[in-house]
Design an enzyme around this catalytic site. Structure first.
Site, PDB file in Angstrom:
ATOM      1  CB  SER A   1      -0.916  -0.008   1.226  1.00  0.00           C
ATOM      2  OG  SER A   1      -1.357   1.306   1.465  1.00  0.00           O
TER       3      SER A   1
ATOM      4  CG  HIS B   1      -3.703  -1.470  -1.747  1.00  0.00           C
ATOM      5  ND1 HIS B   1      -4.811  -2.260  -1.976  1.00  0.00           N
ATOM      6  CD2 HIS B   1      -4.078  -0.569  -0.809  1.00  0.00           C
ATOM      7  CE1 HIS B   1      -5.813  -1.857  -1.204  1.00  0.00           C
ATOM      8  NE2 HIS B   1      -5.397  -0.828  -0.488  1.00  0.00           N
TER       9      HIS B   1
ATOM     10  CG  ASP C   1      -4.890   2.711   0.552  1.00  0.00           C
ATOM     11  OD1 ASP C   1      -5.864   1.943   0.469  1.00  0.00           O
ATOM     12  OD2 ASP C   1      -3.770   2.350   0.966  1.00  0.00           O
TER      13      ASP C   1
ATOM     14  CG  MET D   1      -8.133   7.520   1.883  1.00  0.00           C
ATOM     15  SD  MET D   1      -7.346   7.509   3.482  1.00  0.00           S
ATOM     16  CE  MET D   1      -6.725   5.819   3.539  1.00  0.00           C
TER      17      MET D   1
ATOM     18  CG  HIS E   1      -8.985   0.515  -0.984  1.00  0.00           C
ATOM     19  ND1 HIS E   1      -8.434   0.278   0.261  1.00  0.00           N
ATOM     20  CD2 HIS E   1     -10.340   0.489  -0.798  1.00  0.00           C
ATOM     21  CE1 HIS E   1      -9.403   0.119   1.139  1.00  0.00           C
ATOM     22  NE2 HIS E   1     -10.558   0.254   0.535  1.00  0.00           N
TER      23      HIS E   1
ATOM     24  CG  MET F   1     -11.176   3.624   1.317  1.00  0.00           C
ATOM     25  SD  MET F   1      -9.648   3.543   2.259  1.00  0.00           S
ATOM     26  CE  MET F   1      -8.463   3.695   0.928  1.00  0.00           C
TER      27      MET F   1
ATOM     28  CG  MET G   1     -11.785  -2.213   4.706  1.00  0.00           C
ATOM     29  SD  MET G   1     -10.223  -1.902   3.853  1.00  0.00           S
ATOM     30  CE  MET G   1      -9.285  -0.992   5.097  1.00  0.00           C
TER      31      MET G   1
ATOM     32  N   GLY H   1      -8.698   4.824   6.615  1.00  0.00           N
ATOM     33  CA  GLY H   1      -8.378   6.236   6.841  1.00  0.00           C
ATOM     34  C   GLY H   1      -6.892   6.459   7.028  1.00  0.00           C
ATOM     35  CG  PHE H   2      -5.477   7.707   9.548  1.00  0.00           C
ATOM     36  CD1 PHE H   2      -4.897   8.901   9.126  1.00  0.00           C
ATOM     37  CD2 PHE H   2      -6.798   7.722   9.988  1.00  0.00           C
ATOM     38  CE1 PHE H   2      -5.621  10.089   9.156  1.00  0.00           C
ATOM     39  CE2 PHE H   2      -7.527   8.908  10.024  1.00  0.00           C
ATOM     40  CZ  PHE H   2      -6.938  10.092   9.606  1.00  0.00           C
TER      41      PHE H   2
ATOM     42  N   GLY I   1      -0.847   2.117   9.511  1.00  0.00           N
ATOM     43  CA  GLY I   1      -0.218   1.916  10.816  1.00  0.00           C
ATOM     44  C   GLY I   1      -1.168   1.615  11.959  1.00  0.00           C
TER      45      GLY I   1
ATOM     46  CG  ASP J   1      -6.268  -2.424   3.001  1.00  0.00           C
ATOM     47  OD1 ASP J   1      -5.162  -2.211   3.527  1.00  0.00           O
ATOM     48  OD2 ASP J   1      -6.859  -1.598   2.277  1.00  0.00           O
ATOM     49  N   GLY J   2      -5.086  -3.774   6.207  1.00  0.00           N
ATOM     50  CA  GLY J   2      -5.024  -3.067   7.487  1.00  0.00           C
ATOM     51  C   GLY J   2      -4.325  -3.871   8.568  1.00  0.00           C
ATOM     52  N   GLY J   3      -3.197  -3.327   9.040  1.00  0.00           N
ATOM     53  CA  GLY J   3      -2.492  -3.957  10.161  1.00  0.00           C
ATOM     54  C   GLY J   3      -1.837  -5.280   9.820  1.00  0.00           C
TER      55      GLY J   3
ATOM     56  N   GLY K   1       0.910  -1.866   4.179  1.00  0.00           N
ATOM     57  CA  GLY K   1       1.550  -0.565   4.000  1.00  0.00           C
ATOM     58  C   GLY K   1       2.782  -0.416   4.868  1.00  0.00           C
ATOM     59  CB  SER K   2       3.215   0.809   8.325  1.00  0.00           C
ATOM     60  OG  SER K   2       2.045   0.183   8.730  1.00  0.00           O
TER      61      SER K   2
HETATM   62  C1  DX5 Z   1      -6.417   1.920   5.298  1.00  0.00           C
HETATM   63  C2  DX5 Z   1      -5.874   1.696   3.898  1.00  0.00           C
HETATM   64  C3  DX5 Z   1      -4.807   0.668   3.943  1.00  0.00           C
HETATM   65  C4  DX5 Z   1      -3.650   1.066   4.810  1.00  0.00           C
HETATM   66  C5  DX5 Z   1      -2.732  -0.074   5.046  1.00  0.00           C
HETATM   67  O1  DX5 Z   1      -7.236   2.968   5.306  1.00  0.00           O
HETATM   68  O2  DX5 Z   1      -6.889   1.232   3.048  1.00  0.00           O
HETATM   69  O3  DX5 Z   1      -4.435   0.209   2.663  1.00  0.00           O
HETATM   70  O4  DX5 Z   1      -2.984   2.168   4.388  1.00  0.00           O
HETATM   71  O5  DX5 Z   1      -1.711   0.331   5.889  1.00  0.00           O
HETATM   72  P1  DX5 Z   1      -1.152  -0.591   7.032  1.00  0.00           P
HETATM   73  O6  DX5 Z   1      -0.682  -1.863   6.400  1.00  0.00           O
HETATM   74  O7  DX5 Z   1      -0.057   0.208   7.625  1.00  0.00           O
HETATM   75  O8  DX5 Z   1      -2.279  -0.851   8.002  1.00  0.00           O
HETATM   76 ZN    ZN Z   2      -6.353   0.102   1.139  1.00  0.00          ZN
END
Ligand code: DX5
Ligand code: ZN
Length: 218
Positions: free
Chosen positions: A12, A37, A39, A41, A70, A72, A143, A148-149, A151, A176-178, A198-199
């Site tokens: 991401s 990926h 994102d 927003m 993606h 959002m 999800m 939104g963010f 990390g 997706d996420g964490g 992502g992170s």
């Molecule tokens: C969340 C995004 C994700 C996110 C993933 O709003 O859709 O794609 O940035 O980031 P990590 O892997 O750090 O949770």
């Molecule tokens: Zn995403």
């Protein structure tokens, strides 16, 4: 997870260093990522604003990686054509943002253009919401954080949802996420086969090593 679905990694971009985006994308490409990926927003459906079609169009010029966009955003049907024109290979819409009838129209359009359509659902959206549209989509993006963010901490209560989904859906299930090595193992065991991370990837020194680790989980 059915044996034939191989694990795919979707880094991401949100966690990349945007001051040297091209370099980051080339590093991810040579680190054997399967797609990029992206994102998007709108500061409305989610409390953050990221990038739009203008940037995606330029990203398209510098990489051969499939662009996994993606969305959002509220009322995605108003802007989806711009994301198609920008060069998206895959587009994910949130079930919270589009009714089934409108999704059907988009599904037919994307199919004609050879663009893969995904449906996403937030952690508190039950599986029953997407069941009626599963025949219109190519993949599902579950999800595991509230979008939104980057990390944020993985929400483990989505694991039963992934399991139930795998029992009724044969296509790609992305999460997706964490995602990190530990949570990736959990979601793959539950039936997912695409990992949007992502992170965990972008904060690593060696992207290739992290991606390789995520691909050989079991
Ligand atoms: C969340 C995004 C994700 C996110 C993933 O709003 O859709 O794609 O940035 O980031 P990590 O892997 O750090 O949770
Ligand atoms: Zn995403």
């Amino acid at each position: 997870m059915p044996k034939k679905l191989k694990i795919k990694i979707a880094p991401s971009l949100l966690s990349a260093d945007f001051s040297c985006l091209a370099r980051e994308i080339h590093k991810i490409e040579s680190a054997q990522a399967d797609m990029l990926h992206i994102d998007v927003m709108d500061g409305n459906f989610v409390p953050n604003i990221t990038i739009g079609p203008v940037v995606i169009k330029d990203i398209r010029k510098i990489t051969k990686l499939p662009l996994d966009v993606h969305l959002m955003i509220k009322r995605p049907e108003l802007l989806i054509d711009n994301f198609i024109a920008a060069g998206s290979d895959m587009i994910t819409l949130h079930i919270e943002t589009i009714p089934g009838a409108k999704l059907k129209v988009q599904s037919a359009k994307l199919k004609k253009k050879g663009i893969r359509l995904g449906i996403s659902l937030n952690p508190n959206t039950p599986l029953s919401k997407i069941k009626p549209v599963l025949n219109m989509v190519d993949f599902v993006l579950v999800m595991s954080v509230y979008p939104g963010f980057p990390g944020q901490k993985f929400i483990a209560s989505v694991l039963p949802k992934i399991k139930q989904l795998r029992a009724i859906f044969k296509g790609d299930i992305a999460v997706d996420g964490g995602i990190n090595q530990d949570t990736a193992r959990q979601v793959v065991r539950a039936g997912a086969n695409v990992l949007a991370a992502g992170s965990y990837i972008f904060k690593a020194k060696n992207y290739h090593q992290v991606i390789r680790g995520l691909k050989c989980l079991i």
